[in-house]
Enzyme design. Structure first.
Site, PDB file in Angstrom:
ATOM      1  N   ARG A  69     -10.749 -55.015 -97.395  1.00 42.08           N
ATOM      2  CA  ARG A  69     -11.520 -55.996 -96.615  1.00 42.08           C
ATOM      3  C   ARG A  69     -12.984 -55.866 -97.017  1.00 42.08           C
ATOM      4  O   ARG A  69     -13.469 -54.755 -97.282  1.00 42.08           O
ATOM      5  CB  ARG A  69     -11.385 -55.733 -95.104  1.00 42.08           C
ATOM      6  CG  ARG A  69     -10.094 -56.235 -94.493  1.00 42.08           C
ATOM      7  CD  ARG A  69     -10.013 -57.773 -94.434  1.00 42.08           C
ATOM      8  NE  ARG A  69      -8.750 -58.258 -93.884  1.00 42.08           N
ATOM      9  CZ  ARG A  69      -7.648 -58.523 -94.585  1.00 42.08           C
ATOM     10  NH1 ARG A  69      -7.632 -58.337 -95.894  1.00 42.08           N
ATOM     11  NH2 ARG A  69      -6.568 -58.979 -93.983  1.00 42.08           N
ATOM     12  N   GLU A 118     -16.842 -63.554 -96.490  1.00 49.31           N
ATOM     13  CA  GLU A 118     -16.009 -64.485 -97.260  1.00 49.31           C
ATOM     14  C   GLU A 118     -15.574 -65.699 -96.464  1.00 49.31           C
ATOM     15  O   GLU A 118     -15.323 -66.761 -97.036  1.00 49.31           O
ATOM     16  CB  GLU A 118     -14.779 -63.762 -97.817  1.00 49.31           C
ATOM     17  CG  GLU A 118     -13.772 -63.319 -96.763  1.00 49.31           C
ATOM     18  CD  GLU A 118     -12.543 -62.660 -97.378  1.00 49.31           C
ATOM     19  OE1 GLU A 118     -12.709 -61.763 -98.215  1.00 49.31           O
ATOM     20  OE2 GLU A 118     -11.424 -63.053 -97.009  1.00 49.31           O
ATOM     21  N   HIS A 120      -9.937 -63.563-102.461  1.00 50.66           N
ATOM     22  CA  HIS A 120      -8.800 -63.123-101.639  1.00 50.66           C
ATOM     23  C   HIS A 120      -7.476 -63.613-102.217  1.00 50.66           C
ATOM     24  O   HIS A 120      -6.690 -64.294-101.557  1.00 50.66           O
ATOM     25  CB  HIS A 120      -8.985 -63.613-100.203  1.00 50.66           C
ATOM     26  CG  HIS A 120      -8.432 -62.639 -99.198  1.00 50.66           C
ATOM     27  ND1 HIS A 120      -9.172 -62.141 -98.160  1.00 50.66           N
ATOM     28  CD2 HIS A 120      -7.216 -62.056 -99.093  1.00 50.66           C
ATOM     29  CE1 HIS A 120      -8.427 -61.310 -97.444  1.00 50.66           C
ATOM     30  NE2 HIS A 120      -7.234 -61.243 -98.000  1.00 50.66           N
TER      31      HIS A 120
HETATM   32  P1  NAI Z   1      -1.104 -49.794 -94.127  1.00 54.22           P
HETATM   33  O1  NAI Z   1      -1.249 -49.867 -92.676  1.00 54.22           O
HETATM   34  O2  NAI Z   1       0.250 -49.571 -94.717  1.00 54.22           O
HETATM   35  O3  NAI Z   1      -2.092 -48.662 -94.732  1.00 54.22           O
HETATM   36  C1  NAI Z   1      -3.381 -48.453 -94.242  1.00 54.22           C
HETATM   37  C2  NAI Z   1      -3.674 -46.974 -94.331  1.00 54.22           C
HETATM   38  O4  NAI Z   1      -5.020 -46.762 -93.902  1.00 54.22           O
HETATM   39  C3  NAI Z   1      -2.776 -46.101 -93.433  1.00 54.22           C
HETATM   40  O5  NAI Z   1      -2.168 -45.090 -94.198  1.00 54.22           O
HETATM   41  C4  NAI Z   1      -3.745 -45.550 -92.377  1.00 54.22           C
HETATM   42  O6  NAI Z   1      -3.409 -44.234 -91.978  1.00 54.22           O
HETATM   43  C5  NAI Z   1      -5.059 -45.579 -93.121  1.00 54.22           C
HETATM   44  N1  NAI Z   1      -6.200 -45.635 -92.216  1.00 54.22           N
HETATM   45  C6  NAI Z   1      -6.411 -46.516 -91.205  1.00 54.22           C
HETATM   46  N2  NAI Z   1      -7.581 -46.254 -90.598  1.00 54.22           N
HETATM   47  C7  NAI Z   1      -8.112 -45.180 -91.232  1.00 54.22           C
HETATM   48  C8  NAI Z   1      -9.308 -44.430 -91.060  1.00 54.22           C
HETATM   49  N3  NAI Z   1     -10.181 -44.744 -90.111  1.00 54.22           N
HETATM   50  N4  NAI Z   1      -9.536 -43.395 -91.904  1.00 54.22           N
HETATM   51  C9  NAI Z   1      -8.651 -43.062 -92.857  1.00 54.22           C
HETATM   52  N5  NAI Z   1      -7.495 -43.728 -93.068  1.00 54.22           N
HETATM   53  C10 NAI Z   1      -7.236 -44.783 -92.264  1.00 54.22           C
HETATM   54  O7  NAI Z   1      -1.739 -51.134 -94.707  1.00 54.22           O
HETATM   55  P2  NAI Z   1      -1.491 -51.845 -96.106  1.00 54.22           P
HETATM   56  O8  NAI Z   1      -0.363 -52.799 -95.992  1.00 54.22           O
HETATM   57  O9  NAI Z   1      -1.444 -50.825 -97.170  1.00 54.22           O
HETATM   58  O10 NAI Z   1      -2.820 -52.739 -96.231  1.00 54.22           O
HETATM   59  C11 NAI Z   1      -4.099 -52.157 -96.356  1.00 54.22           C
HETATM   60  C12 NAI Z   1      -5.160 -53.230 -96.196  1.00 54.22           C
HETATM   61  O11 NAI Z   1      -5.121 -54.116 -97.319  1.00 54.22           O
HETATM   62  C13 NAI Z   1      -4.944 -54.174 -94.997  1.00 54.22           C
HETATM   63  O12 NAI Z   1      -5.476 -53.622 -93.804  1.00 54.22           O
HETATM   64  C14 NAI Z   1      -5.692 -55.400 -95.394  1.00 54.22           C
HETATM   65  O13 NAI Z   1      -7.016 -55.314 -94.922  1.00 54.22           O
HETATM   66  C15 NAI Z   1      -5.690 -55.362 -96.924  1.00 54.22           C
HETATM   67  N6  NAI Z   1      -4.914 -56.457 -97.513  1.00 54.22           N
HETATM   68  C16 NAI Z   1      -5.523 -57.263 -98.453  1.00 54.22           C
HETATM   69  C17 NAI Z   1      -4.844 -58.304 -99.044  1.00 54.22           C
HETATM   70  C18 NAI Z   1      -5.462 -59.172-100.107  1.00 54.22           C
HETATM   71  O14 NAI Z   1      -4.892 -60.219-100.452  1.00 54.22           O
HETATM   72  N7  NAI Z   1      -6.602 -58.826-100.667  1.00 54.22           N
HETATM   73  C19 NAI Z   1      -3.463 -58.611 -98.632  1.00 54.22           C
HETATM   74  C20 NAI Z   1      -2.897 -57.671 -97.682  1.00 54.22           C
HETATM   75  C21 NAI Z   1      -3.613 -56.646 -97.143  1.00 54.22           C
END
Ligand code: NAI
Length: 329
Positions: free
Chosen positions: A234, A263, A295
């Protein structure tokens, strides 16, 4: 039931339309995102199928609740654009698509990184002008580089494996250890160590209070000189102003962004015939060692199909008066 499909784009509709037609549901497809200026377009809809840049802050939710909003079906994983507490108080249900194709985003991350590392975005421009020189196109290998993967959930977990396969020394940062990565011998490190040692930082954290401006004006110059940053997480994980300063001083050697902190004012729209009003975005794009995409990481055929299938499934639960595990509220 009146349904609004906001921020809609032609490329995603095929997967949804057959379902809506089959159920004889009345749906209005709207290209504009929902924000304080366009809020009235969302009045009188009980259900909104929304996307990443639709803004459901407390003020917008309160107004929409008064106009009958009952449920929001996010066609994305991230939900930082919805005030969940407010939604709960107002009795608005919110469901998302937690995982549709982590591979799509992970592969795109790798593509951005390889592109940046080998300056393919510059050679693509050059050869189109029949300029076949190689000057200024010297790149660097990923093999043996220290690659920090920030956030080792579904997407970051894959990214860590992909970089490992290229021979990178992957280090991880997350508050929860991913057992698969641990079994591969990938070490988890503290923020300070990561900042001091990474050649490449790849961001896969969600945006929250703790992760906001993870790289900022205070710590950007603590990054290794020549470090590169890839962000498909993000936009506001990074303070753009800090990135610009570090790029101007050549402290960072490259940045590839699929997300930008402001964005919602620009992405998914054509602004090519106007003078871009966002000076930070314009400055970023002006650097030869910066790649910005709007994005796009999620945008694969497989991901679009999975998004539609899960969104529709969530909606079916709502119709049946039930909730599945994808409901946040
Ligand atoms: P997920 O929930 O599987 O992984 C997120 C990880 O971040 C988890 O392992 C969690 O423990 C960790 N985390 C959360 N808060 C934290 C903190 N304060 N300190 C340390 N670690 C922390 O999510 P996923 O599916 O891997 O997606 C990650 C991010 O990717 C989404 O939140 C979204 O913002 C972004 N995304 C971007 C897309 C794009 O098209 N550019 C599409 C889909 C997701």
């Amino acid at each position: 039931m009146e349904i609004l499909f906001s921020s809609s784009r032609e490329y995603e509709l095929e997967n949804f339309k057959s379902f809506f037609e089959q159920k004889s549901l009345k749906v209005r497809f709207q290209k504009e995102s929902i924000n304080s200026n366009t809020l009235a377009t969302a009045f009188a809809y009980e259900v909104i199928f929304a996307f990443v840049n639709d803004c459901f802050d407390r003020a917008n939710l309160e107004t929409l609740a008064k106009h009958g909003l009952k449920a929001i079906f996010l066609r994305c994983a991230g939900f930082n654009n919805v005030d969940l507490e407010a939604a709960k108080e107002l009795g608005i249900q919110v469901a998302r698509v937690p995982s549709y194709s982590p591979e799509a985003i992970a592969e795109y991350t790798l593509a951005l990184c390889l592109n940046l590392n080998r300056k393919i975005h510059k050679s693509y421009q050059r050869t189109r002008e029949f300029d076949f020189r190689l000057d200024h196109l010297v790149g660097s290998n990923i093999n043996n580089k220290v690659v920090a993967v920030l956030g080792t959930g579904k997407i970051g977990g894959l990214v860590a494996k992909y970089f490992s396969a290229l021979g990178a020394k992957v280090i991880a940062y997350d508050k929860v250890v991913n057992p698969e990565l641990e079994a591969m011998g990938i070490p988890y490190v503290e923020k300070e160590d990561l900042i001091a040692s990474a050649d490449i930082l790849s961001f896969h954290l969600p945006l929250n209070e703790e992760t906001h401006y993870f790289i900022n004006q205070k710590n950007v110059f603590l990054l290794k000189p020549g470090a590169k940053i890839i962000n498909t997480g993000r936009g506001a994980l990074l303070e753009t102003k800090a990135l610009i300063e570090a790029l101007k001083k050549a402290h960072l050697s490259g940045i590839a962004l699929d997300v930008y902190e402001e964005e919602e004012n620009f992405f998914f729209e054509d602004h090519s015939f106007e003078n871009l009003q966002d000076d930070k975005l314009a400055r970023l794009i002006s650097f030869p060692n910066v790649i910005v995409s709007s994005h796009q990481a999620y945008l694969s055929e497989e991901a679009l199909k999975a998004i539609a299938d899960t969104s529709i499934d969530n909606f079916r639960y709502f119709l049946g008066g039930e909730k599945n595990h994808n409901f946040l509220v």
